[in-house]
Write an enzyme that holds these catalytic residues in place. Structure first.
Site, PDB file in Angstrom:
ATOM      1  N   PHE A 230       0.491  -1.329   0.132  1.00 31.44           N
ATOM      2  CA  PHE A 230      -0.264   0.384  -0.602  1.00 31.44           C
ATOM      3  C   PHE A 230       1.099   1.340   0.012  1.00 31.44           C
ATOM      4  O   PHE A 230       2.162   1.374   0.380  1.00 31.44           O
ATOM      5  CB  PHE A 230      -0.750  -0.331   1.464  1.00 31.44           C
ATOM      6  CG  PHE A 230      -1.575   1.275   1.127  1.00 31.44           C
ATOM      7  CD1 PHE A 230      -3.521   0.547   0.123  1.00 31.44           C
ATOM      8  CD2 PHE A 230      -1.794   2.375   1.995  1.00 31.44           C
ATOM      9  CE1 PHE A 230      -4.362   1.472   0.984  1.00 31.44           C
ATOM     10  CE2 PHE A 230      -3.067   2.729   1.740  1.00 31.44           C
ATOM     11  CZ  PHE A 230      -3.927   2.642   1.646  1.00 31.44           C
TER      12      PHE A 230
ATOM     13  N   ARG B 139     -12.562  -3.814  -7.595  1.00 28.74           N
ATOM     14  CA  ARG B 139     -12.140  -4.583  -6.416  1.00 28.74           C
ATOM     15  C   ARG B 139     -13.098  -5.030  -5.653  1.00 28.74           C
ATOM     16  O   ARG B 139     -14.301  -4.070  -5.439  1.00 28.74           O
ATOM     17  CB  ARG B 139     -11.276  -3.420  -4.832  1.00 28.74           C
ATOM     18  CG  ARG B 139      -9.944  -4.294  -5.749  1.00 28.74           C
ATOM     19  CD  ARG B 139      -9.359  -3.206  -3.970  1.00 28.74           C
ATOM     20  NE  ARG B 139     -10.128  -1.759  -3.505  1.00 28.74           N
ATOM     21  CZ  ARG B 139      -9.359  -1.847  -2.549  1.00 28.74           C
ATOM     22  NH1 ARG B 139      -8.614  -2.274  -1.481  1.00 28.74           N
ATOM     23  NH2 ARG B 139      -9.794  -0.410  -1.721  1.00 28.74           N
TER      24      ARG B 139
ATOM     25  N   ASP C 143       1.640  -5.739   8.277  1.00 27.44           N
ATOM     26  CA  ASP C 143       0.492  -4.561   8.498  1.00 27.44           C
ATOM     27  C   ASP C 143      -0.711  -5.497   7.619  1.00 27.44           C
ATOM     28  O   ASP C 143      -0.699  -6.034   7.216  1.00 27.44           O
ATOM     29  CB  ASP C 143       1.092  -3.609   7.140  1.00 27.44           C
ATOM     30  CG  ASP C 143      -0.713  -2.601   6.345  1.00 27.44           C
ATOM     31  OD1 ASP C 143      -1.699  -3.123   6.849  1.00 27.44           O
ATOM     32  OD2 ASP C 143      -0.469  -1.824   6.152  1.00 27.44           O
TER      33      ASP C 143
ATOM     34  N   TYR D 234     -11.441   0.167   9.938  1.00 29.03           N
ATOM     35  CA  TYR D 234     -12.580   1.022   9.520  1.00 29.03           C
ATOM     36  C   TYR D 234     -12.858  -0.596   8.604  1.00 29.03           C
ATOM     37  O   TYR D 234     -14.106   0.229   7.354  1.00 29.03           O
ATOM     38  CB  TYR D 234     -12.466   2.623   9.005  1.00 29.03           C
ATOM     39  CG  TYR D 234     -11.464   2.298   8.556  1.00 29.03           C
ATOM     40  CD1 TYR D 234     -11.131   2.350   6.994  1.00 29.03           C
ATOM     41  CD2 TYR D 234     -10.369   3.142   8.992  1.00 29.03           C
ATOM     42  CE1 TYR D 234      -9.882   2.732   6.267  1.00 29.03           C
ATOM     43  CE2 TYR D 234      -8.825   3.932   7.922  1.00 29.03           C
ATOM     44  CZ  TYR D 234      -8.718   3.339   6.988  1.00 29.03           C
ATOM     45  OH  TYR D 234      -7.538   3.766   6.231  1.00 29.03           O
ATOM     46  N   LYS D 235     -12.278  -0.930   8.053  1.00 33.60           N
ATOM     47  CA  LYS D 235     -11.801  -1.914   7.482  1.00 33.60           C
ATOM     48  C   LYS D 235     -13.034  -3.206   7.569  1.00 33.60           C
ATOM     49  O   LYS D 235     -14.117  -2.855   7.678  1.00 33.60           O
ATOM     50  CB  LYS D 235     -11.080  -2.510   6.429  1.00 33.60           C
ATOM     51  CG  LYS D 235     -10.329  -1.457   5.643  1.00 33.60           C
ATOM     52  CD  LYS D 235      -9.017  -1.284   5.165  1.00 33.60           C
ATOM     53  CE  LYS D 235      -8.770   0.182   4.705  1.00 33.60           C
ATOM     54  NZ  LYS D 235      -7.111  -0.214   4.532  1.00 33.60           N
TER      55      LYS D 235
HETATM   56  C1  LIG Z   1      -5.984   0.954   4.195  1.00 36.93           C
HETATM   57  C2  LIG Z   1      -4.312   0.636   4.303  1.00 36.93           C
HETATM   58  C3  LIG Z   1      -3.831   2.091   5.012  1.00 36.93           C
HETATM   59  C4  LIG Z   1      -3.976   3.038   5.841  1.00 36.93           C
HETATM   60  O1  LIG Z   1      -3.761   3.899   6.197  1.00 36.93           O
HETATM   61  P1  LIG Z   1      -4.423   5.176   7.095  1.00 36.93           P
HETATM   62  O2  LIG Z   1      -2.955   5.433   7.804  1.00 36.93           O
HETATM   63  O3  LIG Z   1      -5.389   4.586   7.278  1.00 36.93           O
HETATM   64  O4  LIG Z   1      -4.638   6.250   6.416  1.00 36.93           O
HETATM   65  C5  LIG Z   1      -2.506   1.602   5.117  1.00 36.93           C
HETATM   66  N1  LIG Z   1      -1.619   0.259   4.510  1.00 36.93           N
HETATM   67  C6  LIG Z   1      -2.593  -0.688   4.418  1.00 36.93           C
HETATM   68  C7  LIG Z   1      -2.192  -1.674   3.800  1.00 36.93           C
HETATM   69  C8  LIG Z   1      -4.216  -0.855   4.284  1.00 36.93           C
HETATM   70  O5  LIG Z   1      -4.980  -0.880   3.348  1.00 36.93           O
END
Ligand SMILES: *Cc1c(COP(=O)(O)O)cnc(C)c1O
Length: 397
Positions: free
Chosen positions: A126, A371, A200, A225-226
């Site tokens: 990401f 997705r 992560d 939040y996911k």
């Molecule tokens: C959604 C996601 C993030 C988001 O990070 P935020 O700090 O909440 O914006 C980070 N890493 C991965 C792998 C994600 O899927």
């Protein structure tokens, strides 16, 4: 559609189907296929937030901090650890954004491996993970070693590990392809090289069974939040294995200090996981995830995974049938797949506005991927069918 792909019998036989009614529904939404970006709210959370506003915040006011607000992040962290992460109490806390927690933990881990000069991450990770590591490398004079491209397999990781590796950062489930990494094998490889590893878990927490303690993971972060339905911008979680809790994180704030209310001179870190806190915890943002964590506990994470696999298998089958011109970008092997399915097609970008207008809501990932995020407790097989049917129709036009 061939009869064996009709969604009705699958929904009828689904032991988790009844839980869909626990979520807030909206008549304008035909198929919500983005639960991996933002989970839907539980109606219990609507009540919880409203009650908090009137009774705890409105009624208790500043006294609320003494009623448990200060410890709430660790309390929910323990619940999450027990229910979904395989983490014993005292190692998980809820606090900043995933991005900020990544920074804090990777910086702490770098300092815990003095003399080592390399960080490892994959190109498909990401963006925030890559950007944070680029920043830390620049700040600390370290070299980033990239796992070239494609999936972070044991072979791919082994090729970039060396005695210089300080920290490895990988995602358990890839945000784009949905590839599910072999977390225990990759953790063992990093350890053989003498490195620390941070996982992560943004796209796996709450949907893929995980054994952080059992697998010997050092550090982990993830979104709430996911698949944990904490709501937009709800604070992330950090896991720091007990043996690593003497690491020093760089954002030394008063609430991570040993004695916050003495307001003294000089920072001394707290004992335990609280040392990874910095400032005042975002209490309101932590409320909704409690209901989802409780629901996952009631159902059991293995049952959640079983439905997740059934949904993604179904999505792959129906895409094969209705959308043969799309290319599956996710693994076909369910054992290597998280809870979303990505399909690529050059026509997808153009149809997104019309899909959303129809109440069919997946998301688009560059350059050409849709997705389909399937959240097992709130997504039905009928939604998957409606969504893929709409995509296929619009592509044909
Ligand atoms: C959604 C996601 C993030 C988001 O990070 P935020 O700090 O909440 O914006 C980070 N890493 C991965 C792998 C994600 O899927």
């Amino acid at each position: 559609m061939t009869t064996d792909l009709a969604p009705g019998p699958l929904d009828d036989a689904d032991p988790l189907a009844r839980h869909r009614d626990l979520f807030v529904s909206d008549a304008s939404v035909t198929a919500y296929l983005d639960g991996n970006s933002l989970g839907r709210p539980l109606t219990a959370s609507v009540d919880r937030v409203a009650t908090f506003m009137t009774e705890q915040w409105g009624g208790r006011l500043i006294r609320g901090w003494d009623d448990g607000w200060l410890e709430l992040g660790q309390q929910i962290g323990d619940d999450l650890g027990r229910v979904a992460l395989g983490a014993a109490a005292g190692q998980t806390t809820i606090g900043d954004s995933t991005t900020v927690l990544l920074y804090k933990l990777v910086r702490a881990a770098v300092d815990a491996r003095p003399g080592r000069t390399e960080l490892v991450i994959d190109r498909d990770n990401f963006p925030t993970d890559r950007y944070v590591l680029e920043g830390i490398a620049a700040e600390r004079g370290l070299t980033l070693r990239w796992i070239a491209s494609g999936e972070p397999t044991p072979e791919a990781l082994a090729a970039v590990l060396s005695p210089a590796t300080a920290v490895v950062v990988l995602s358990a489930v890839s945000y784009r392809s949905g590839f599910l990494a072999d977390v225990p094998a990759l953790t063992a490889l990093a350890h053989e090289a003498g490195a620390l590893i941070l996982w992560d878990l943004c796209h796996s927490a709450g949907v893929v069974p995980t054994e952080l303690d059992g697998w010997g993971v050092d550090l982990a972060v993830g979104c709430t939040y996911k698949y944990l339905n904490g709501g937009p911008g709800s604070p992330a979680f950090a896991y720091v294995a007990t043996r690593n809790q003497r690491m020093r994180q760089p954002i030394q704030g008063w609430l991570g200090s040993a004695t916050p209310f003495e307001m003294g001179q000089g920072y001394e870190p707290a004992e335990g996981i609280r040392a990874f806190t910095s400032g005042t915890p975002p209490i309101v943002g932590m409320l909704a995830m409690r209901d989802m964590i409780a629901l996952i506990e009631e159902v059991g994470i293995d049952a959640v995974r079983a439905k997740s696999v059934a949904l993604t298998e179904y999505a792959v089958a129906i895409v094969d049938e209705l959308l043969p011109s799309a290319v599956l970008a996710s693994p076909r092997d369910q054992r290597r797949r998280g809870s979303h399915v990505t399909i690529d097609h050059d026509g997808f970008e153009a149809i997104m506005p019309r899909l959303w207008q129809r109440g069919v809501i997946p998301d688009f990932r560059r350059p050409n991927g849709i997705r389909l995020g399937l959240s097992p407790l709130s997504t039905s097989f009928a939604e998957v069918a409606a969504g893929v049917t709409a995509i296929a129709e619009l592509v044909k036009e």
